[in-house]
Structures are given as C-alpha cells and as structure tokens.
Design a protein around this motif. Structure first.
Motif, mmCIF file in Angstrom:
data_model
loop_
_atom_site.group_PDB
_atom_site.id
_atom_site.type_symbol
_atom_site.label_atom_id
_atom_site.label_comp_id
_atom_site.label_asym_id
_atom_site.label_seq_id
_atom_site.Cartn_x
_atom_site.Cartn_y
_atom_site.Cartn_z
ATOM 1 N N PRO A 74 0.787 -1.229 0.000
ATOM 2 C CA PRO A 74 0.000 0.000 0.000
ATOM 3 C C PRO A 74 0.825 1.289 0.000
ATOM 4 C CG PRO A 74 0.001 -0.985 2.175
ATOM 5 C CD PRO A 74 0.705 -1.942 1.258
ATOM 6 N N GLY A 114 -3.383 2.634 4.580
ATOM 7 C CA GLY A 114 -3.626 3.381 3.354
ATOM 8 C C GLY A 114 -4.411 4.663 3.524
ATOM 9 N N LEU A 132 -6.445 1.984 -1.375
ATOM 10 C CA LEU A 132 -6.868 0.709 -0.792
ATOM 11 C C LEU A 132 -8.327 0.497 -1.041
ATOM 12 C CD1 LEU A 132 -5.057 0.576 2.652
ATOM 13 C CD2 LEU A 132 -4.430 -0.531 0.547
#
Length: 132
Positions: A74, A114, A132
């Motif tokens: 991420p 994220g 995300l």
C-alpha cells in the motif's frame, strides 16, 4: 497469515452477510479497513487474519459473491526525494512509520492502512500511497 484484499460485491449480493459468514465459518478475524456500500454495489478493503488454510478458504468463499484483488504494497517511499525529516511519523494513526537506528524513515507495510495522511504531510512528496 495476514492478507489484505480489495473486494467488490455486485448489487444482488450487497445485502448478504458475507463477511459475517467467513468469520463464523472459517474462524478468521476480519478488519474492514474501508467500505463504500451502495444499493447497486459495494467496495471493501479487508484484512483477513487466521491460519493459512482458513484465510485461503475465506478468499475462495468471497469470490463466490464478488471479485477479490490482493493488495501487495500500500505504501512506497521515493528514496531520492525523502529527507528523513520524520514529519510522516507523528501523523501516522497506526504507527506504521518509524525511525530506524540510523534515523532513516522506515515503513511497515503490514501495518499501513492506506489513509494517506503521511503522503499529505510529506514536505517533499516522497510518499506514494496506493488506493486501498
């Protein structure tokens, strides 16, 4: 095993207790990191925790009702831009960013949720957070 995924559910499955089912059926802990539910579809970012077999069976079950995509990484740090100032560290709500012994900034991708707070605060724009 800890696995993060994007999950898309079509409208006909939005009202089904899919996440609840995998918790009960496969003994997997599920964290809903993000969710956007509408009558026509749903988008979720999930983190599944449990033994390897249970997590994999949970993913197979999720695929019966929607589409699953793995989240590999991420967050990324552009080494050439980062000045290791630490501004991102104090703003991370989950402690996923820390100073190493040499005072360089390090990211724990397993802990990152994220949220993009670090990327927004970075003075040199050295952080990329994938949606995300």
């Amino acid at each position: 095993m800890k696995k993060r995924i994007f999950y898309w559910i079509s409208g006909r499955n939005v009202k089904k207790p899919i996440v609840s089912d995998i918790i009960k059926s496969y003994d997997v802990d599920v964290s809903i990191l993000k969710a956007k539910m509408e009558p026509s579809e749903g988008f979720l970012t999930l983190e599944l925790n449990g033994n390897d077999d249970s997590v994999l069976k949970s993913v197979d079950y999720l695929k019966e009702y929607g589409e699953v995509e793995d989240i590999s990484q991420p967050i990324q740090k552009k080494e050439e831009k980062c000045i290791d100032c630490g501004a991102c560290i104090v703003h991370c709500p989950v402690g996923a960013i820390k100073f190493e012994e040499d005072f360089s900034v390090a990211f724990d991708i397993d802990e990152c949720i994220g949220c993009k707070t670090c990327a927004k605060i970075c003075p040199t724009k050295a952080i990329i957070v994938h949606d995300l």
